[in-house]
Design a protein around this motif. Structure first.
Motif, mmCIF file in Angstrom:
data_model
loop_
_atom_site.group_PDB
_atom_site.id
_atom_site.type_symbol
_atom_site.label_atom_id
_atom_site.label_comp_id
_atom_site.label_asym_id
_atom_site.label_seq_id
_atom_site.Cartn_x
_atom_site.Cartn_y
_atom_site.Cartn_z
ATOM 1 N N LYS A 24 0.804 -1.153 -0.018
ATOM 2 C CA LYS A 24 -0.072 -0.067 -0.124
ATOM 3 C C LYS A 24 0.856 1.280 -0.103
ATOM 4 O O LYS A 24 0.439 2.538 -0.604
ATOM 5 N N VAL A 25 1.827 1.236 0.687
ATOM 6 C CA VAL A 25 2.694 2.425 0.837
ATOM 7 C C VAL A 25 3.461 2.828 -0.370
ATOM 8 O O VAL A 25 3.414 3.774 -0.682
ATOM 9 N N VAL A 26 3.704 1.870 -1.185
ATOM 10 C CA VAL A 26 4.553 2.170 -2.782
ATOM 11 C C VAL A 26 3.660 2.506 -3.605
ATOM 12 O O VAL A 26 3.765 3.697 -4.156
ATOM 13 N N LYS A 27 2.372 2.285 -3.560
ATOM 14 C CA LYS A 27 1.338 2.782 -4.435
ATOM 15 C C LYS A 27 0.879 3.995 -3.929
ATOM 16 O O LYS A 27 0.843 5.048 -4.951
ATOM 17 N N GLU A 28 0.587 4.456 -2.668
ATOM 18 C CA GLU A 28 0.284 5.650 -2.132
ATOM 19 C C GLU A 28 1.255 6.656 -2.579
ATOM 20 O O GLU A 28 1.239 7.870 -3.090
ATOM 21 N N LEU A 29 2.501 6.359 -2.366
ATOM 22 C CA LEU A 29 3.759 7.243 -2.504
ATOM 23 C C LEU A 29 3.908 7.609 -4.158
ATOM 24 O O LEU A 29 4.020 8.651 -4.444
ATOM 25 N N ARG A 30 3.727 6.450 -4.896
ATOM 26 C CA ARG A 30 3.860 6.608 -6.527
ATOM 27 C C ARG A 30 2.781 7.573 -6.813
ATOM 28 O O ARG A 30 3.039 8.460 -7.582
ATOM 29 N N ASP A 31 1.586 7.292 -6.325
ATOM 30 C CA ASP A 31 0.278 8.170 -6.639
ATOM 31 C C ASP A 31 0.720 9.588 -6.353
ATOM 32 O O ASP A 31 -0.005 10.562 -7.118
ATOM 33 N N LYS A 32 1.122 9.890 -5.064
ATOM 34 C CA LYS A 32 1.337 11.222 -4.692
ATOM 35 C C LYS A 32 2.323 11.837 -5.601
ATOM 36 O O LYS A 32 2.398 13.131 -5.827
ATOM 37 N N ILE A 34 3.147 11.274 -8.697
ATOM 38 C CA ILE A 34 2.462 11.137 -9.901
ATOM 39 C C ILE A 34 3.527 10.548 -10.827
ATOM 40 O O ILE A 34 3.838 11.204 -11.671
ATOM 41 N N MET A 35 3.747 9.241 -10.594
ATOM 42 C CA MET A 35 4.789 8.514 -11.305
ATOM 43 C C MET A 35 4.294 7.518 -11.884
ATOM 44 O O MET A 35 3.417 6.517 -10.982
ATOM 45 N N THR A 36 4.675 6.939 -12.823
ATOM 46 C CA THR A 36 4.182 5.547 -13.275
ATOM 47 C C THR A 36 5.287 4.688 -12.599
ATOM 48 O O THR A 36 6.172 4.969 -11.916
ATOM 49 N N GLN A 37 4.940 3.180 -12.633
ATOM 50 C CA GLN A 37 5.753 2.179 -12.051
ATOM 51 C C GLN A 37 7.242 2.287 -12.499
ATOM 52 O O GLN A 37 8.208 2.247 -11.966
ATOM 53 N N ILE A 38 7.289 2.706 -14.040
ATOM 54 C CA ILE A 38 8.636 2.662 -14.646
ATOM 55 C C ILE A 38 9.293 3.811 -14.027
ATOM 56 O O ILE A 38 10.444 3.587 -13.848
ATOM 57 N N GLU A 39 8.708 4.811 -14.150
ATOM 58 C CA GLU A 39 9.234 6.227 -13.547
ATOM 59 C C GLU A 39 9.839 6.011 -12.041
ATOM 60 O O GLU A 39 10.932 6.302 -11.742
ATOM 61 N N PHE A 40 9.157 5.455 -11.330
ATOM 62 C CA PHE A 40 9.308 5.252 -10.015
ATOM 63 C C PHE A 40 10.519 4.208 -9.691
ATOM 64 O O PHE A 40 11.311 4.512 -8.994
ATOM 65 N N ALA A 41 10.490 3.285 -10.407
ATOM 66 C CA ALA A 41 11.584 2.117 -10.687
ATOM 67 C C ALA A 41 12.917 3.049 -11.155
ATOM 68 O O ALA A 41 13.782 2.859 -10.191
ATOM 69 N N ASN A 42 12.889 3.722 -12.160
ATOM 70 C CA ASN A 42 13.987 4.433 -12.374
ATOM 71 C C ASN A 42 14.435 5.471 -11.301
ATOM 72 O O ASN A 42 15.709 5.375 -11.199
ATOM 73 N N PHE A 43 13.651 5.963 -10.812
ATOM 74 C CA PHE A 43 13.940 6.764 -9.560
ATOM 75 C C PHE A 43 14.919 6.094 -8.409
ATOM 76 O O PHE A 43 15.704 6.663 -7.843
ATOM 77 N N LEU A 44 14.355 4.906 -8.061
ATOM 78 C CA LEU A 44 14.887 4.063 -7.097
ATOM 79 C C LEU A 44 16.098 3.081 -7.839
ATOM 80 O O LEU A 44 16.627 2.309 -6.881
ATOM 81 N N GLU A 55 3.874 -3.793 -5.397
ATOM 82 C CA GLU A 55 2.534 -3.455 -5.196
ATOM 83 C C GLU A 55 1.523 -4.657 -5.384
ATOM 84 O O GLU A 55 0.386 -4.470 -4.831
ATOM 85 N N ASN A 56 1.993 -5.615 -5.887
ATOM 86 C CA ASN A 56 1.105 -6.689 -5.983
ATOM 87 C C ASN A 56 1.214 -7.776 -4.844
ATOM 88 O O ASN A 56 0.653 -8.940 -4.745
ATOM 89 N N GLY A 57 2.362 -7.401 -3.923
ATOM 90 C CA GLY A 57 2.254 -8.351 -2.644
ATOM 91 C C GLY A 57 3.049 -9.526 -2.845
ATOM 92 O O GLY A 57 3.066 -10.308 -1.951
ATOM 93 N N ILE A 58 3.701 -9.458 -4.054
ATOM 94 C CA ILE A 58 4.486 -10.809 -4.308
ATOM 95 C C ILE A 58 6.101 -10.923 -3.715
ATOM 96 O O ILE A 58 6.232 -11.869 -3.164
ATOM 97 N N CYS A 59 6.362 -9.722 -3.573
ATOM 98 C CA CYS A 59 7.773 -9.647 -2.646
ATOM 99 C C CYS A 59 7.800 -8.058 -2.192
ATOM 100 O O CYS A 59 6.992 -7.419 -2.294
ATOM 101 N N LYS A 60 8.954 -8.062 -1.217
ATOM 102 C CA LYS A 60 9.057 -6.785 -0.444
ATOM 103 C C LYS A 60 10.459 -6.225 -0.989
ATOM 104 O O LYS A 60 11.412 -7.066 -1.437
ATOM 105 N N GLU A 71 12.087 7.236 3.667
ATOM 106 C CA GLU A 71 12.825 8.695 3.534
ATOM 107 C C GLU A 71 11.724 9.440 2.735
ATOM 108 O O GLU A 71 11.690 10.498 2.824
ATOM 109 N N LEU A 72 11.232 8.949 1.569
ATOM 110 C CA LEU A 72 10.429 9.627 0.491
ATOM 111 C C LEU A 72 9.163 9.598 1.227
ATOM 112 O O LEU A 72 8.659 10.714 0.973
ATOM 113 N N CYS A 73 8.781 8.712 1.841
ATOM 114 C CA CYS A 73 7.177 9.024 2.716
ATOM 115 C C CYS A 73 7.460 10.024 3.457
ATOM 116 O O CYS A 73 6.378 10.960 3.764
ATOM 117 N N LYS A 74 8.519 10.278 4.265
ATOM 118 C CA LYS A 74 8.627 11.034 5.342
ATOM 119 C C LYS A 74 8.741 12.437 4.460
ATOM 120 O O LYS A 74 8.155 13.545 5.088
#
Length: 85
Positions: A24-32, A34-44, A55-60, A71-74
């Motif tokens: 949930k945290v990753v999805k909410e952060l990504r939405d806030k 305004i990044m796609t999964q690809i953009e967020f992945a590149n950022f990290l 986001e699908n709960g398969i891995c952490k 850090e990004l959440c804070k």
């Protein structure tokens, strides 16, 4: 399947960080941000498939990435939600 499972850090416990609901945290952060999964992945600096699996709960995320996410959440006022047990 076993190779995938080895790369998914599901059983890693790092004092309190393991109680966070990254799905949930990753999805909410990504939405806030305004990044796609690809953009967020590149950022990290991870593969977009990793973000999708989180986001699908398969891995952490790995410990290093968990710290970056926290850090990004804070910095972006995203509530860090813990797993309901």
């Amino acid at each position: 399947m076993s190779k995938l499972r080895k790369k998914c850090y599901n059983n890693v416990n790092i004092g309190g960080m393991d109680m966070i609901d990254y799905q949930k945290v990753v999805k909410e952060l990504r939405d806030k941000l305004i990044m796609t999964q690809i953009e967020f992945a590149n950022f990290l600096c991870v593969a977009y498939q990793s973000v999708n699996r989180w986001e699908n709960g398969i891995c952490k995320p790995t410990t290093k990435i968990k710290r970056k996410i926290i850090e990004l959440c804070k910095a972006n006022d995203v509530e860090i939600k813990e797993v309901d047990e």
